[in-house]
Design a protein around this motif. Structure first.
Motif, PDB file in Angstrom:
ATOM      1  N   LEU A   1       0.859  -1.059  -0.267  1.00 22.09           N
ATOM      2  CA  LEU A   1      -0.134  -0.236  -0.027  1.00 22.09           C
ATOM      3  C   LEU A   1       0.966   1.311   0.384  1.00 22.09           C
ATOM      4  O   LEU A   1       1.764   1.166   0.755  1.00 22.09           O
ATOM      5  CB  LEU A   1      -0.584   0.145   1.069  1.00 22.09           C
ATOM      6  CG  LEU A   1      -1.652   0.843   1.304  1.00 22.09           C
ATOM      7  CD1 LEU A   1      -3.048   1.238   0.315  1.00 22.09           C
ATOM      8  CD2 LEU A   1      -2.734   0.949   2.820  1.00 22.09           C
ATOM      9  N   LEU A   2       0.822   2.148  -1.158  1.00 21.48           N
ATOM     10  CA  LEU A   2       1.592   3.285  -1.288  1.00 21.48           C
ATOM     11  C   LEU A   2       0.265   4.072  -0.641  1.00 21.48           C
ATOM     12  O   LEU A   2      -0.370   4.996  -1.318  1.00 21.48           O
ATOM     13  CB  LEU A   2       2.233   3.232  -2.437  1.00 21.48           C
ATOM     14  CG  LEU A   2       2.941   2.234  -3.067  1.00 21.48           C
ATOM     15  CD1 LEU A   2       3.898   2.645  -4.989  1.00 21.48           C
ATOM     16  CD2 LEU A   2       4.765   2.163  -1.960  1.00 21.48           C
ATOM     17  N   LEU A   3       0.955   5.358   0.714  1.00 22.14           N
ATOM     18  CA  LEU A   3       0.095   6.213   0.414  1.00 22.14           C
ATOM     19  C   LEU A   3       1.473   7.827   0.615  1.00 22.14           C
ATOM     20  O   LEU A   3       0.953   8.555   2.191  1.00 22.14           O
ATOM     21  CB  LEU A   3      -0.288   6.353   2.037  1.00 22.14           C
ATOM     22  CG  LEU A   3      -1.133   5.096   2.211  1.00 22.14           C
ATOM     23  CD1 LEU A   3      -2.097   4.568   3.106  1.00 22.14           C
ATOM     24  CD2 LEU A   3      -2.639   6.013   1.129  1.00 22.14           C
ATOM     25  N   ASP A   4       2.222   7.881  -0.164  1.00 28.42           N
ATOM     26  CA  ASP A   4       3.014   9.286  -0.245  1.00 28.42           C
ATOM     27  C   ASP A   4       2.448  10.104  -0.429  1.00 28.42           C
ATOM     28  O   ASP A   4       1.407  10.274  -1.538  1.00 28.42           O
ATOM     29  CB  ASP A   4       3.754   8.127  -1.139  1.00 28.42           C
ATOM     30  CG  ASP A   4       5.179   7.624  -1.004  1.00 28.42           C
ATOM     31  OD1 ASP A   4       4.591   7.080   0.193  1.00 28.42           O
ATOM     32  OD2 ASP A   4       5.815   6.846  -1.951  1.00 28.42           O
ATOM     33  N   ALA A   5       2.827  11.122  -0.165  1.00 28.75           N
ATOM     34  CA  ALA A   5       2.504  12.056  -0.356  1.00 28.75           C
ATOM     35  C   ALA A   5       3.143  12.552  -1.197  1.00 28.75           C
ATOM     36  O   ALA A   5       4.068  12.580  -1.658  1.00 28.75           O
ATOM     37  CB  ALA A   5       3.000  13.325   1.049  1.00 28.75           C
TER      38      ALA A   5
ATOM     39  N   ILE B   1       4.026  -1.290   3.497  1.00 26.45           N
ATOM     40  CA  ILE B   1       3.487   0.198   3.402  1.00 26.45           C
ATOM     41  C   ILE B   1       4.421   1.365   3.373  1.00 26.45           C
ATOM     42  O   ILE B   1       5.628   1.072   3.573  1.00 26.45           O
ATOM     43  CB  ILE B   1       2.610   0.899   4.752  1.00 26.45           C
ATOM     44  CG1 ILE B   1       2.202  -0.929   4.895  1.00 26.45           C
ATOM     45  CG2 ILE B   1       1.817   1.780   4.676  1.00 26.45           C
ATOM     46  CD1 ILE B   1       1.054  -0.626   5.999  1.00 26.45           C
ATOM     47  N   SER B   2       4.248   2.242   2.295  1.00 25.63           N
ATOM     48  CA  SER B   2       4.670   3.631   2.081  1.00 25.63           C
ATOM     49  C   SER B   2       4.260   5.230   2.909  1.00 25.63           C
ATOM     50  O   SER B   2       3.009   4.728   1.888  1.00 25.63           O
ATOM     51  CB  SER B   2       5.617   3.795   0.893  1.00 25.63           C
ATOM     52  OG  SER B   2       6.060   4.630   0.115  1.00 25.63           O
ATOM     53  N   LEU B   3       4.646   5.486   3.191  1.00 23.23           N
ATOM     54  CA  LEU B   3       4.030   6.607   3.226  1.00 23.23           C
ATOM     55  C   LEU B   3       4.800   7.911   3.738  1.00 23.23           C
ATOM     56  O   LEU B   3       5.697   8.533   4.459  1.00 23.23           O
ATOM     57  CB  LEU B   3       4.071   6.527   5.417  1.00 23.23           C
ATOM     58  CG  LEU B   3       2.824   5.226   5.650  1.00 23.23           C
ATOM     59  CD1 LEU B   3       3.062   4.477   7.047  1.00 23.23           C
ATOM     60  CD2 LEU B   3       1.499   5.873   5.081  1.00 23.23           C
ATOM     61  N   ARG B   4       5.488   7.628   2.425  1.00 25.23           N
ATOM     62  CA  ARG B   4       7.005   8.988   2.602  1.00 25.23           C
ATOM     63  C   ARG B   4       6.630  10.301   1.752  1.00 25.23           C
ATOM     64  O   ARG B   4       5.241  10.325   1.649  1.00 25.23           O
ATOM     65  CB  ARG B   4       8.042   8.146   1.093  1.00 25.23           C
ATOM     66  CG  ARG B   4       8.432   7.005   1.262  1.00 25.23           C
ATOM     67  CD  ARG B   4       9.390   6.680  -0.210  1.00 25.23           C
ATOM     68  NE  ARG B   4       9.700   7.922  -0.545  1.00 25.23           N
ATOM     69  CZ  ARG B   4      11.581   7.612   0.087  1.00 25.23           C
ATOM     70  NH1 ARG B   4      11.578   6.920   0.106  1.00 25.23           N
ATOM     71  NH2 ARG B   4      11.974   8.738  -0.607  1.00 25.23           N
ATOM     72  N   GLY B   5       6.787  11.215   3.110  1.00 21.15           N
ATOM     73  CA  GLY B   5       6.581  12.491   2.799  1.00 21.15           C
ATOM     74  C   GLY B   5       5.553  12.881   4.081  1.00 21.15           C
ATOM     75  O   GLY B   5       4.355  13.855   3.805  1.00 21.15           O
ATOM     76  N   ALA B   6       5.026  11.995   4.623  1.00 23.27           N
ATOM     77  CA  ALA B   6       3.185  12.393   4.741  1.00 23.27           C
ATOM     78  C   ALA B   6       3.493  12.907   6.475  1.00 23.27           C
ATOM     79  O   ALA B   6       4.255  12.780   6.954  1.00 23.27           O
ATOM     80  CB  ALA B   6       2.834  10.922   5.739  1.00 23.27           C
TER      81      ALA B   6
ATOM     82  N   ASP C   1       8.241   2.532   4.792  1.00 20.78           N
ATOM     83  CA  ASP C   1       8.662   2.987   4.258  1.00 20.78           C
ATOM     84  C   ASP C   1       8.292   4.780   4.797  1.00 20.78           C
ATOM     85  O   ASP C   1       7.439   5.512   4.503  1.00 20.78           O
ATOM     86  CB  ASP C   1       9.104   3.735   3.144  1.00 20.78           C
ATOM     87  CG  ASP C   1      10.251   4.206   2.517  1.00 20.78           C
ATOM     88  OD1 ASP C   1      10.530   5.035   3.638  1.00 20.78           O
ATOM     89  OD2 ASP C   1      10.253   4.467   1.139  1.00 20.78           O
ATOM     90  N   VAL C   2       9.089   5.777   5.717  1.00 18.49           N
ATOM     91  CA  VAL C   2       8.418   6.916   6.238  1.00 18.49           C
ATOM     92  C   VAL C   2       9.261   7.719   6.156  1.00 18.49           C
ATOM     93  O   VAL C   2       9.696   9.203   6.139  1.00 18.49           O
ATOM     94  CB  VAL C   2       8.184   6.698   8.314  1.00 18.49           C
ATOM     95  CG1 VAL C   2       6.839   5.728   8.591  1.00 18.49           C
ATOM     96  CG2 VAL C   2       9.454   6.364   8.261  1.00 18.49           C
ATOM     97  N   THR C   3      10.113   7.364   5.386  1.00 21.12           N
ATOM     98  CA  THR C   3      11.335   9.014   4.852  1.00 21.12           C
ATOM     99  C   THR C   3      10.000  10.224   4.448  1.00 21.12           C
ATOM    100  O   THR C   3       9.562  10.092   4.082  1.00 21.12           O
ATOM    101  CB  THR C   3      11.967   8.221   3.542  1.00 21.12           C
ATOM    102  OG1 THR C   3      12.612   6.864   4.046  1.00 21.12           O
ATOM    103  CG2 THR C   3      13.246   8.945   3.226  1.00 21.12           C
ATOM    104  N   PHE C   4      11.124  11.236   4.969  1.00 21.13           N
ATOM    105  CA  PHE C   4      10.493  12.460   4.982  1.00 21.13           C
ATOM    106  C   PHE C   4       8.984  12.661   5.534  1.00 21.13           C
ATOM    107  O   PHE C   4       8.820  14.085   6.013  1.00 21.13           O
ATOM    108  CB  PHE C   4      10.740  12.536   3.519  1.00 21.13           C
ATOM    109  CG  PHE C   4      11.892  12.722   2.858  1.00 21.13           C
ATOM    110  CD1 PHE C   4      13.488  12.560   3.012  1.00 21.13           C
ATOM    111  CD2 PHE C   4      11.949  12.137   1.521  1.00 21.13           C
ATOM    112  CE1 PHE C   4      14.117  13.030   2.566  1.00 21.13           C
ATOM    113  CE2 PHE C   4      12.936  11.791   0.441  1.00 21.13           C
ATOM    114  CZ  PHE C   4      14.564  12.134   1.116  1.00 21.13           C
ATOM    115  N   ALA C   5       8.962  11.955   5.936  1.00 25.37           N
ATOM    116  CA  ALA C   5       7.313  12.013   6.961  1.00 25.37           C
ATOM    117  C   ALA C   5       7.521  12.687   8.211  1.00 25.37           C
ATOM    118  O   ALA C   5       8.564  12.459   8.587  1.00 25.37           O
ATOM    119  CB  ALA C   5       6.610  10.488   7.356  1.00 25.37           C
TER     120      ALA C   5
END
Length: 252
Positions: free
Chosen positions: A54-58, A93-98, A119-123
């Motif tokens: 699941l990709l939820l990147d900003a 799950i990817s939450l990059r930038g969230a 993945d919470v990079t830049f979150a």
């Protein structure tokens, strides 16, 4: 409000092809309800059994609104948690930038029993005191801002977040890692760069700060071009509650 998300290309009847194991949901502020439209009950069952990522990147072209209403953010993550509890096979799950707190992240992952990679990079904000404890106890592969390395695909905002968050976490090396070659030549090596953040320097307010936020950003030219420049205004809040304002200028 329903946020409908199309998955891949059309499928015949209940047949779901192998590549449909990943669902990408663009950053959306109106996800009070997060649902996937399926053409049949059999399709829905197949989706539940196959969906793994699941990709939820900003979205990179949308500024991250750190000061959006708490109720709005709470509704968004409540919807995602509900989705995860229904699709229990999701492993990544990817939450990059969230925009995400440590409590919200923990709550989300509690609904994902099969998770192996996040993945919470830049979150942000992911306050370091709580996040460091979270990192130490998580039993899955975690990608975060402190591990990130400069890449051509990163936006100016990504770079600012990486540098400011590194300082928030007492990681001057992360800030230096994302400095431009010209800046490194002037302020390096790392051992010398560290001295800029020692007391009584004004920059010491950044190191180990309680929090920080981006107030504004201005881009001059396209960030993917060689001569592009960007300016950001940031506020750093110390543990004593003092606020310090800085202008962040970036160039390629």
């Amino acid at each position: 409000v329903a946020c409908w998300c199309a998955i891949g290309r059309a499928c015949k009847e209940s047949v779901m092809e192998e590549e449909h194991r990943l669902l990408f949901i663009p950053f959306c502020n109106q996800s009070e309800q997060l649902r996937v439209r399926a053409t049949s009950r059999a399709f829905t069952t197949t989706l539940q059994s196959l969906l793994e990522t699941l990709l939820l990147d900003a979205a990179p072209d949308r500024p991250l609104r750190l000061r959006c209403a708490a109720a709005e953010a709470g509704q968004r993550w409540k919807a995602v948690r509900s989705f995860l509890s229904y699709h229990t096979k999701i492993r990544r799950i990817s939450l990059r930038g969230a925009k995400l707190s440590v409590d919200e992240l923990s709550d989300l992952l509690a609904a994902a029993p099969s998770i192996v990679e996040v993945d919470v990079t830049f979150a942000l904000p992911l306050a370091w005191r709580e996040f460091s404890e979270f990192r130490n106890r998580c039993a899955f592969r975690l990608y975060d801002t402190l591990e990130a390395k400069p890449e051509a695909r990163h936006t100016p905002r990504d770079v600012v977040v990486a540098q400011a968050y590194g300082l928030h976490c007492h990681r001057v090396d992360v800030c230096f890692r994302f400095a431009s070659p010209a800046n490194k030549a002037r302020t390096g090596p790392l051992e010398r760069f560290v001295q800029f953040f020692e007391s009584p320097s004004r920059f010491s307010s950044m190191l180990g700060c309680k929090s920080f936020h981006i107030d504004s950003e201005q881009l001059h030219g396209r960030y993917d071009l060689q001569r592009a420049r960007a300016t950001f205004q940031l506020t750093f809040v110390t543990k004593e509650g003092q606020e310090f304002f800085f202008a962040w200028e970036l160039s390629r």
